[in-house]
Design an enzyme around this catalytic site. Structure first.
Site, mmCIF file in Angstrom:
data_model
loop_
_atom_site.group_PDB
_atom_site.id
_atom_site.type_symbol
_atom_site.label_atom_id
_atom_site.label_comp_id
_atom_site.label_asym_id
_atom_site.label_seq_id
_atom_site.Cartn_x
_atom_site.Cartn_y
_atom_site.Cartn_z
ATOM 1 N N GLU A 6 54.667 33.915 43.598
ATOM 2 C CA GLU A 6 53.206 33.870 43.421
ATOM 3 C C GLU A 6 52.818 34.498 42.099
ATOM 4 O OE1 GLU A 6 49.058 35.605 43.670
ATOM 5 O OE2 GLU A 6 50.958 36.550 43.207
ATOM 6 N N ASP A 56 37.946 17.331 64.464
ATOM 7 C CA ASP A 56 38.469 16.642 63.284
ATOM 8 C C ASP A 56 37.438 16.621 62.165
ATOM 9 O OD1 ASP A 56 40.863 16.283 64.451
ATOM 10 O OD2 ASP A 56 40.738 14.097 64.648
ATOM 11 N N SER A 93 18.671 14.135 35.004
ATOM 12 C CA SER A 93 17.816 14.404 36.160
ATOM 13 C C SER A 93 18.647 14.911 37.325
ATOM 14 C CB SER A 93 17.098 13.119 36.576
ATOM 15 O OG SER A 93 16.602 13.263 37.898
HETATM 16 ZN ZN LIG Z 1 49.567 39.540 44.665
#
Ligand SMILES: [Zn+2]
Ligand SMILES: *[C@@H]1O[C@H](CO)[C@@H](O)[C@H](O)[C@H]1NC(C)=O
Ligand SMILES: *[C@@H]1O[C@H](CO)[C@@H](O)[C@H](O)[C@H]1NC(C)=O
Ligand SMILES: *[C@@H]1O[C@H](CO)[C@@H](O)[C@H](O)[C@H]1NC(C)=O
Ligand SMILES: *[C@@H]1O[C@H](CO)[C@@H](O)[C@H](O)[C@H]1NC(C)=O
Ligand SMILES: *[C@@H]1O[C@H](CO)[C@@H](O)[C@H](O)[C@H]1NC(C)=O
Length: 750
Positions: A423, A666, A627
């Site tokens: 990560e 759903d 617009s």
């Molecule tokens: Zn982290």
């Protein structure tokens, strides 16, 4: 799409008005125009017992033990210890009785501080010496942070570096650029100071460091030095580590400078064996920095900055290094005016494995519906706060679910736990997994809950989420006991909610921020459109504007730091675990999925008003002759349809009709998908959510309607003859997405 089966239609609306009347009488209708979905999930006695048992099972000492183990060694992505922890997580899930638990590997491009000719990356001061006939090194930055506690000693810690920095040596004059935000570079231009072919020195903070690198390169700099200024990572007079929790002058922040997320070599696709990998040096932009970028501690920054030439900077640009006059540059003042700065950076990119662990508990009724809780496992060093506070807490949620499983309980829907790899490099493990399973997730994912840093302060909980989860979050905080009620006047605070609302500055309900990027929820939201929550227990950001916390990504982020200065008894970690356990249970086990699209539609209304009435909107109308009428209609219609849908659920839906319940669920699940534009935002094909997106000027923060914001950015300076057409196109794309969201809820559209 047939017309035979009318979902509710006019009859339903009439009935609904009656329903509200009755609701008010018998007291279960709360709020002026909205039914609270969680009310619709009034729990049976048995369910309430499960809810309570789950909270009771979460054990603070177990989290303490988890954290001590997880932080015993550095566990950087792609490194052996990170695999050891992957195996540990996998085996724990198995031990807890999960139905499956496996390590899922992707081969991706990571980056490490490799030495060149036995020498590590440094920033040097070079002085010309006649007698030596050349430049001599007068001073150089430290190559590691001296350990200050037991954990840090004799461990294989990577020196501070910026992942994906270009490799090589650059020499030149310094220019100070404050936080290296785009507005800082504009300000330098206005002062007539060019960073072209200069080395920029800038402080960490305010925005994502990868954006600093992107802007420095765009403005022509040939290198970027980042430093941790005491103004941004300490409080004057407060002790620094190991005497306190603030960053010592020798502390330095590691971190990635990737522009974007996911494996850089396989944008848009999973990094599996069959994937095509772009060449790093080819013509396709992969988000890899083109210049060397390197972090130094404030003790080194002070040396370089004190030599600088030029005017003293304006007040907002002054940091907190004692005894230093901050100057813009360029270059050094006499007698150092003939000397240079050299960055010798040996950081290099390497193809490496990233390991996710996926643990699954199959749902008893709807196994093909997934509620996912995720946390990354990789850290820059010991990672006691980022991310191991979250890992320690998530593993305790897993253990508690395991106990209930063994007692014979099983959630209605499937629950998945994701322990993500890499990560820190750019949300890589989660991104690749989301890409690989994007079609499954598109059809089956109900929500994604993210716990990265669980505890980086003990002041108040801080949530970010999509608006359909606001009620679910608040409901959980009302159930979880406060970790330290003694901190408040007698009895003022018993739950996390009480603390949160007491410490929130807003009026009504305590605020929840919008999602940008910076952790693993982003690929779920941006690639697939899965509704998401992110959370951290934080310090008081109003009085201590340190982001995210002083020791962030330094070697000093150790178990001792947490134990001595944050959460000695792990009560805040326990509260974090409980919040996630309850949200997970609620989403996975409630008959009607607790995602409220009417709250979402209202929030979009607020964003619309802010856009239209703000400077950007005014400019669009006045200068661009555009617009907002169509968008306004779409916003209003979405509110009408979402209100009708929530009221249908509350008053008309036959909850014993399992197909009707499934149909409603759903639609609730798919609502978020309407905001995904398959073409992506301008110039950002993998950022696809038209309502919430990471800002192009700081990917940590959230822009609303980013396609419009981006095409409007710097429009006065834009010479593209089609510039207004591009804005109009984005306006139309958002309007279309809002209309799609409304269609997805239409009651007479079966
Ligand atoms: Zn982290
Ligand atoms: C230049 O180098 C010589 C020989 O190494 C040394 O004695 C002298 O101090 C140096 N001069 C400066 C200004 O650093
Ligand atoms: C980095 O650059 C140095 C020279 O500046 C070179 O010797 C080394 O091979 C490079 N490393 C990589 C991995 O490209
Ligand atoms: C890219 O790198 C590869 C491998 O180092 C090399 O063979 C190729 O010539 C490079 N291409 C360009 C355009 O620089
Ligand atoms: C450096 O400063 C000295 C003293 O002011 C001056 O004599 C010299 O010309 C300067 N050198 C450069 C390259 O500007
Ligand atoms: C246009 O660019 C200049 C710097 O070149 C900047 O100062 C100015 O703020 C920009 N204008 C707008 C409207 O962004």
């Amino acid at each position: 799409m047939g017309n035979e089966r009318v979902f509710a239609g006019i009859g339903g609306i009439v009935f609904l008005a009656v329903g509200i009347g009755i609701g008010v009488l018998i007291g279960w209708y709360s709020g002026p125009d909205r039914v609270n979905t969680s009310m619709e999930n009034a729990l049976s006695e048995e369910e309430s017992e499960i809810q309570q048992r789950l909270l009771d099972l979460i054990d603070n000492t177990q989290i303490d033990e988890n954290l001590r183990f997880l932080t015993s060694e550095p566990h950087v992505a792609g490194r052996p210890q990170q695999y050891v922890l992957a195996e540990w997580v996998r085996d724990k899930f198995t031990e807890y009785g999960f139905d499956s638990s496996e390590i899922v590997t992707y081969n991706v491009l990571l980056s490490y501080p490799s030495e060149v000719d036995g020498e590590e990356s440094v920033v040097q001061h070079l002085v010309y010496n006649d007698t030596e006939d050349g430049y001599q090194v007068e001073y150089e930055s430290q190559t590691s942070e001296p350990p200050l506690d037991e954990t840090g000693k004799d461990k294989d810690v990577l020196p501070p570096f910026n992942a994906y920095s270009a490799n090589g040596t650059v020499e030149g004059e310094l220019v100070y650029a404050n936080y290296a935000r785009v507005e800082d570079f504009f300000a330098l231009e206005d002062l007539g100071i060019s960073v072209q072919d200069k080395i920029v020195i800038a402080r960490y903070g305010k925005i994502y460091r990868g954006d600093k690198g992107k802007f420095a390169a765009q403005f022509g700099a040939k290198g970027l030095i980042l430093f941790s200024d005491p103004a941004d990572y300490t409080v004057l007079g407060e002790p620094v580590y190991p005497d306190g929790l603030y960053l010592p002058p020798t502390g330095s922040q590691r971190g990635s400078c990737l522009d974007g997320s996911g494996d850089p070599l396989t944008p848009g696709y999973p990094a599996v064996e069959s994937a095509y990998r772009y060449p790093e040096n080819g013509s396709t932009y992969l988000g890899l920095p083109t210049i060397p970028i390197h972090p130094i501690p404030s003790v080194n920054a002070k040396y370089f900055l004190s030599l600088m030439e030029g005017d003293e900077v304006i007040e907002e640009w002054r940091g907190g290094i004692e005894g230093l006059t901050y100057k813009y540059g360029p270059g050094f003042a006499a007698p150092s005016n003939e000397s240079l700065v050299r960055m010798r950076i040996s950081t290099s990119n390497q193809r490496t494995d990233a390991w996710n662990v996926i643990g699954t508990i199959r749902g008893s009724v709807e196994p093909d519906r997934y509620v996912i809780l995720g946390n990354h496992r990789d850290a820059w060093a010991f990672g006691a706060i980022d991310p191991s506070s979250g890992t320690a807490a998530m593993m305790e949620v897993a253990r508690a679910f395991g106990v209930l499983l063994k007692e014979g309980w099983r959630p209605r829907r499937t629950v998945m736990f994701g322990s993500w790899g890499a990560e820190e490099y750019g949300l890589i493990g989660s991104n690749e997994w989301v890409e690989e399973y994007s079609k499954n997730l598109d059809n089956r994912a109900v929500a994604y809950l993210n716990i990265d840093i669980a505890v980086s302060g003990t002041y108040t909980p801080d949530f970010g989420s999509t608006p359909n989860l606001y009620n679910t979050i608040r409901a959980a905080t009302k159930l979880v006991p406060d970790p330290n009620p003694d901190e408040f006047e007698n009895g003022a605070v018993t739950t996390v909610y009480d603390r949160w609302s007491l410490r929130d500055s807003g009026e009504d309900e305590p605020g929840i921020h919008d999602l940008g990027s910076g952790s693993d929820y982003a690929p779920f939201l941006q690639v697939v459109g899965v509704s998401a929550v992110d959370y951290t227990f934080v310090h008081d950001k109003a009085t201590i504007p340190i982001s995210p916390y002083p020791m962030y990504h330094s070697v000093y982020e150790t178990y001792e730091l947490v134990k001595n200065f944050y959460d000695p008894d792990f009560y805040y970690h326990q509260a974090s675990s409980r919040l996630f356990a309850e949200m997970l249970r609620d989403l996975a086990d409630s008959k009607i999925i607790p995602l409220n699209c009417a709250v979402y539609a209202d929030r979009i209304g607020d964003f619309f008003t802010a856009l239209k009435e703000g400077e950007t909107g005014q400019k669009m109308v006045n200068d661009g002759d555009l617009s907002f009428d169509f968008m306004e209609d779409a916003v209003e219609n979405l509110k009408v349809k979402a209100d009708a849908f929530e009221n249908y659920i509350a008053n008309t839906l036959d909850k014993s009709d399992i197909l009707a319940v499934r149909e409603v669920n759903d639609r609730l699940m798919n609502f978020e998908r309407s905001f995904i534009d398959p073409l992506g935002l301008p110039g950002r094909p993998t950022i696809r959510h038209v309502v919430f997106a990471p800002s192009s000027r700081d990917s940590y923060s959230s822009d609303k309607f980013a396609g419009i914001i981006d095409t409007m950015f710097d429009i006065d300076n834009n010479t593209d003859p089609e510039k207004w057409g591009k804005v109009e196109q984005q306006l139309a794309a958002v309007t279309y997405a809002l209309a799609s969201a409304a269609h997805s809820l239409e009651l007479d559209m079966a």
